[in-house]
Structures are given as structure tokens and as C-alpha cells.
Design an enzyme around this catalytic site. Structure first.
Site, short mmCIF file in Angstrom:
data_model
loop_
_atom_site.label_atom_id
_atom_site.label_comp_id
_atom_site.label_asym_id
_atom_site.label_seq_id
_atom_site.Cartn_x
_atom_site.Cartn_y
_atom_site.Cartn_z
N ASN A 181 0.81 -1.22 0.00
CA ASN A 181 0.00 0.00 0.00
C ASN A 181 0.84 1.27 0.00
OD1 ASN A 181 0.87 -0.40 2.61
ND2 ASN A 181 -1.00 0.39 3.55
N CYS A 182 2.17 1.15 -0.12
CA CYS A 182 3.07 2.30 -0.15
C CYS A 182 3.07 2.90 -1.56
CB CYS A 182 4.47 1.85 0.25
SG CYS A 182 5.73 3.13 0.03
N ASN A 183 2.80 4.19 -1.66
CA ASN A 183 2.75 4.84 -2.97
C ASN A 183 4.09 4.80 -3.69
OD1 ASN A 183 0.04 5.49 -2.85
ND2 ASN A 183 0.42 7.43 -1.79
N LYS A 196 4.46 1.42 -5.19
CA LYS A 196 3.58 1.32 -6.36
C LYS A 196 4.21 2.00 -7.57
CE LYS A 196 -0.74 1.16 -3.73
NZ LYS A 196 -1.94 1.91 -3.36
#
Length: 118
Positions: free
Chosen positions: A8-10, A13
């Protein structure tokens, strides 16, 4: 190629998207679910420096109590904190052929890696 991080880390991603769009097939290692070993953290700290592996800009670090933050004075104390608070590891860490090569994400650094690998 293995990319270490949390899904869930931008930043993770962005890195995974860049790698995919540039023809790299990367295995993803979620260190929240799969964990991380002291040996792996030691390798990263040796390569990047413990000050870079420990993400003092992130929320996890900022939520630690001041006593715990002040106790981080060297590689060993940083690894202790990182083992107990894996979200404090700067993300992502990219390894190629079992060796750490990148930490974090910038297009420039990833482009330089691409030119070395191709």
C-alpha cells in the site's frame, strides 16, 4: 529482481509500475507479511548506510516515542528498531542477483539501473 516493500506504499507502487513499464519482471516481497531478517537488514545497512535504510521521514518513525528514537545511534540499534517496526524501512529496496542496488524511487536512479542491466 526482488522488490522489498509493502503493497500500500505509494512509492513502492510507483517503482513497481516503472519497472513493469520498462520491461522488468520483479518478484515482490511484502516485508509486513513475509518479514525481514536481521541479516538482510545488515546487508542493506552495509550497502546504503543505516541512516538511509531507516526512514526518519515516515509516519512510523514519527510515531515512535522519543526514548526509542534517541536509542538509535548506530547500525545495530537501527536494525533492532527496523525488525520491530518494518514500516520504518525506506521503501522500496531493489535487489538484483541477490545484491541490493536501489533504495527508494527516483526515475533517474531506475533509468541508470536499466542502462546497466540492458
Amino acid at each position: 529482481m526482488i522488490v522489498y516493500g509493502i503493497p500500500n506504499c505509494n512509492t513502492v507502487k510507483k517503482a513497481m509500475t516503472w519497472l513493469s513499464e520498462n520491461g522488468f519482471k520483479a518478484e515482490f516481497h511484502d516485508f509486513k507479511k513475509k518479514g525481514i531478517t536481521p541479516e538482510k537488514l545488515n546487508e542493506w545497512c552495509e550497502f546504503f548506510g543505516w541512516e538511509k535504510v531507516l526512514n526518519k521521514q515516515g509516519t512510523t518513525w514519527k510515531k515512535l516515542d522519543l526514548k526509542e528514537q534517541k536509542a538509535v545511534v548506530n547500525k545495530e540499534s537501527a536494525i533492532y528498531v527496523l525488525l520491530n517496526h518494518t514500516s520504518a524501512i525506506k521503501r522500496p529496496v531493489v535487489e538484483v542477483s541477490g545484491k541490493a542496488v536501489l533504495i527508494g524511487f527516483t526515475e533517474t536512479a531506475y533509468s541508470e539501473l536499466k542502462s546497466h542491466l540492458l
